[in-house]
Structures are given as C-alpha cells and as structure tokens.
Scaffold this active site. Sequence first.
Site, PDB file in Angstrom:
ATOM      1  N   CYS A 194      29.507 -45.476  30.982  1.00 43.17           N
ATOM      2  CA  CYS A 194      30.744 -44.766  31.301  1.00 43.17           C
ATOM      3  C   CYS A 194      31.220 -45.244  32.657  1.00 43.17           C
ATOM      4  O   CYS A 194      30.427 -45.386  33.591  1.00 43.17           O
ATOM      5  CB  CYS A 194      30.496 -43.251  31.317  1.00 43.17           C
ATOM      6  N   CYS A 254      37.907 -43.865  41.657  1.00 42.92           N
ATOM      7  CA  CYS A 254      37.835 -44.014  43.117  1.00 42.92           C
ATOM      8  C   CYS A 254      39.104 -44.661  43.677  1.00 42.92           C
ATOM      9  O   CYS A 254      39.473 -45.775  43.272  1.00 42.92           O
ATOM     10  CB  CYS A 254      36.623 -44.860  43.502  1.00 42.92           C
ATOM     11  N   CYS A 262      38.185 -36.401  49.551  1.00 46.68           N
ATOM     12  CA  CYS A 262      38.444 -36.822  48.168  1.00 46.68           C
ATOM     13  C   CYS A 262      37.299 -36.428  47.253  1.00 46.68           C
ATOM     14  O   CYS A 262      36.124 -36.543  47.599  1.00 46.68           O
ATOM     15  CB  CYS A 262      38.636 -38.340  48.124  1.00 46.68           C
ATOM     16  N   CYS A 321      36.178 -38.792  41.994  1.00 48.97           N
ATOM     17  CA  CYS A 321      35.078 -39.214  41.115  1.00 48.97           C
ATOM     18  C   CYS A 321      34.375 -38.015  40.501  1.00 48.97           C
ATOM     19  O   CYS A 321      33.997 -38.043  39.321  1.00 48.97           O
ATOM     20  CB  CYS A 321      34.086 -40.082  41.879  1.00 48.97           C
ATOM     21  N   CYS A 340      34.377 -36.840  35.986  1.00 48.94           N
ATOM     22  CA  CYS A 340      33.214 -36.887  35.098  1.00 48.94           C
ATOM     23  C   CYS A 340      33.397 -35.977  33.886  1.00 48.94           C
ATOM     24  O   CYS A 340      33.560 -34.760  34.034  1.00 48.94           O
ATOM     25  CB  CYS A 340      31.956 -36.481  35.862  1.00 48.94           C
ATOM     26  N   ASP A 374      17.787 -55.067  40.448  1.00 51.53           N
ATOM     27  CA  ASP A 374      17.859 -53.836  39.675  1.00 51.53           C
ATOM     28  C   ASP A 374      16.564 -53.413  38.982  1.00 51.53           C
ATOM     29  O   ASP A 374      16.165 -52.261  39.076  1.00 51.53           O
ATOM     30  CB  ASP A 374      18.994 -53.945  38.634  1.00 51.53           C
ATOM     31  N   CYS A 386      34.695 -41.348  52.282  1.00 51.42           N
ATOM     32  CA  CYS A 386      35.162 -40.524  51.166  1.00 51.42           C
ATOM     33  C   CYS A 386      36.086 -39.393  51.636  1.00 51.42           C
ATOM     34  O   CYS A 386      36.991 -38.975  50.907  1.00 51.42           O
ATOM     35  CB  CYS A 386      33.972 -39.917  50.415  1.00 51.42           C
ATOM     36  N   CYS A 393      24.671 -37.306  32.503  1.00 54.29           N
ATOM     37  CA  CYS A 393      25.487 -38.508  32.701  1.00 54.29           C
ATOM     38  C   CYS A 393      25.600 -39.304  31.402  1.00 54.29           C
ATOM     39  O   CYS A 393      24.596 -39.607  30.753  1.00 54.29           O
ATOM     40  CB  CYS A 393      24.859 -39.364  33.799  1.00 54.29           C
ATOM     41  N   CYS A 446      33.818 -42.248  36.678  1.00 46.04           N
ATOM     42  CA  CYS A 446      33.708 -41.912  38.102  1.00 46.04           C
ATOM     43  C   CYS A 446      33.983 -43.123  38.977  1.00 46.04           C
ATOM     44  O   CYS A 446      34.533 -42.998  40.078  1.00 46.04           O
ATOM     45  CB  CYS A 446      32.342 -41.295  38.414  1.00 46.04           C
TER      46      CYS A 446
END
Length: 391
Positions: A259, A266, A209, A212, A216, A152, A206, A232, A262
């Site tokens: 948060c 799913c 759909c 997500c 938000c 990361d 996806c 965000c 989203c």
Amino acid sequence: MRISTSEANKPADPDKQALRSRKLSAFIRQEAEAQGFDLCRITRPDAIPEAPARLASFIKAGRHGTMEWMEETYARRADPRTLWSEVRSIVMFGLNYGPDEDPRGLQAKPDRAAISVYARNRDYHDVIKGRLKEIATRFAARAGEDVKVFVDTAPVMEKPLAAAAGLGWQGKHTNLVSRSHGSWLFLGSLFTTAELEIDEGERDHCGSCRACLDACPTKAFPAPYQIDARRCISYLTIEHKGPIAAEFRPLIGNRIYGCDDCLAACPWNKFAASASEMKFSAREDLKEPEIAFLLGLDDKAFRAFFSGSPVKRIGRDRFVRNVLIAAGNSGEASLIEPCLALLTDAAPVVRAMAVWALSRLMPASSFAGLCAGRGKDDDPLVEAEWQMAGA
C-alpha cells in the site's frame, strides 16, 4: 556481503587521519554518484541510541504481528555494533523510485489491481546490492579497510540510521522523508572499519501535518511516529501468511501487494521527481493488471509473470488470497465465474477467500443456493469462512 583486506594503513597523526577521512569520504560519495545513487551520507554506529527502546516497545506491544524475526534479531537490530563490533562508520545510500503519477488514482478502477510502486519492476534488493558491492570493492581496495553491505534483509535499522546520517527524517508514518525526494527512497548501507567524516542528521520537518496518518485506510497509526503492523495493508498483504481478518478486507480495496497511501499523501512529494532509473520504472503489465487475469494464475504462471519481481516471494497462494479480496471489493459480476473456479483450489486460504469474495459478489439468493448445495470442506479454515458467510 563482507570484503576484507589486510592493507589497512591508518596514520597515527590526527591531522593526517582527518585528511585521510576527508579523502575517503569524498571517494565514497563519488562512487555513490557514479553508481546512480541520489543520496549518500555518513553516520556513526552509535548514532541511534534511542532506537533500542523504541524497538523493544514496538515488539512488547505485539505490533510486529507474525514477524517473529524482528524479535529473534532484536539484539543485532538494536545496535549496529552488535551486528558487527568492528564497524566505525556507516554509509547510508538513497535511491529515488518515485512514480510518475499518484498511485492512489488506481482506487477508482475496481476491476484493476493495485501493486505497490516499489514492486512494479525488478526486485530492488538485487539492483541496489549489486551496486553496493561495486562500491564496497573499490572502497576496500582504496582504503585498505573491511566493509560489509546490507539491503533491507539484514537486521539493520536503516531508517533511523538514514535519518542520523541526514538523508531525511522519519515522518509521522515512520518512513523516511527527504526534502528532495519525498517518501520515495530505497535505502542501503555500507558498514566499514574506516573512520570517515560524519554528516549531520536531518531535523523533523513534518510540523503539524498529519496527511499520512489520515490517509491510512485501516488506521494503522496509533499515534504520530508509531505504527501497528497488524493493521497495515502492506503487512497484511505481504508478510501475513494466514487468512486476513474480516474487518480489514473491505478496507483493502484493490490493493493486492502493499500500500502506498501514506507515502503518496506526504506533501514533501511535490519536490520529488519520478525515478530516472529504468530498472525501477513500472512494467506496463504491472501498472494496473486486470483482477480477472490474476485470479487465473496457477503456480507456474504466477512465477513466470512475476519473474524478477519482489511479488514472487510471497508465493502464488498468498497472492491469490489477496486478489480474491480485491475481487470481493470490486462489485464486478464478471468476476463471479473465476472466483467460483477457486472454490476447489488446492490451497485452503484460497478457497476461504473465494467464499468471502462470492458472498459479496453474488446476489443473496444465488449465494444462498450455492451454500445449500455445497459439501462440507475438510479444512477448518474454509469451513469457518462458510459459516461466517451464513452457510
């Protein structure tokens, strides 16, 4: 971290090279399983040719907000071979951190604070990097090849690489989605000079759909597969250092660090089990901490309470800024007193958010009296907040 070795012994014969690649690939998958990773797949460094243009468009539009490091590291981030020219294969690892319940349920408890699922225990960077180092050391000894591991913090586009390797696909919320683990995956990577067997990428599942996107609170998705970090809540509460724009504060609710909306929305999460790794099971005191308690944390208490947690990295002042926004959204009169105490805090951003919180918690007449009796604040940020509140 890089591990180097001079024991490379690559066979010239194509058949022997293919056999060697199969054996090394099988070895690293076994090591991944032994270290507790749920997914391990392999891709090439040139597997994400569309990523540089997408990243450039994201930055050009200013959607990275104040994350200047994304622009500064663009060249290395856009192409793994720029980061390390010798890389021949990239191994992507996934570790499930799924919660045992829907984290959005906490929104019904306004006196409690919501911390993102991934941050409710030990910092995953430390845990995953330690395991990758173990794998890298054993792999380098076996393969006679150089390796580097990343988690990361390095300029690696982990989500596109993970999709190319077949761990999942990047959903409409731009995060990785796995058919077996839904949206709850920590990612890590191992770069190596070894030629390994390459796995097929995962196609997008996806469909039509848009759960997500609709979930938000701040409408941070301009379009499917696009995100504007500036809207965000995870960016606002973690990366953004200054005051949070007034338009977003009521929408943040009681989310004080990140948060999950989203991710939690799913439908693929119905196939995901909760995390089996104890290091990622939520600490009881971080599942739904009281806002009143968090408002009272000074720097020393903050560091002690969040020792070993990723929350610690944003610092006490930014953290309390977030908690004050949650307090202002709570409607809890019991939080007026702790908010009043923060009007004299040393940090301007804390004083400013205390003003906003009190303007929402106190009866209009009481707040008007507070405004009338106040002295002018020397910091323009705080004084501006008083003015916006009607003082």
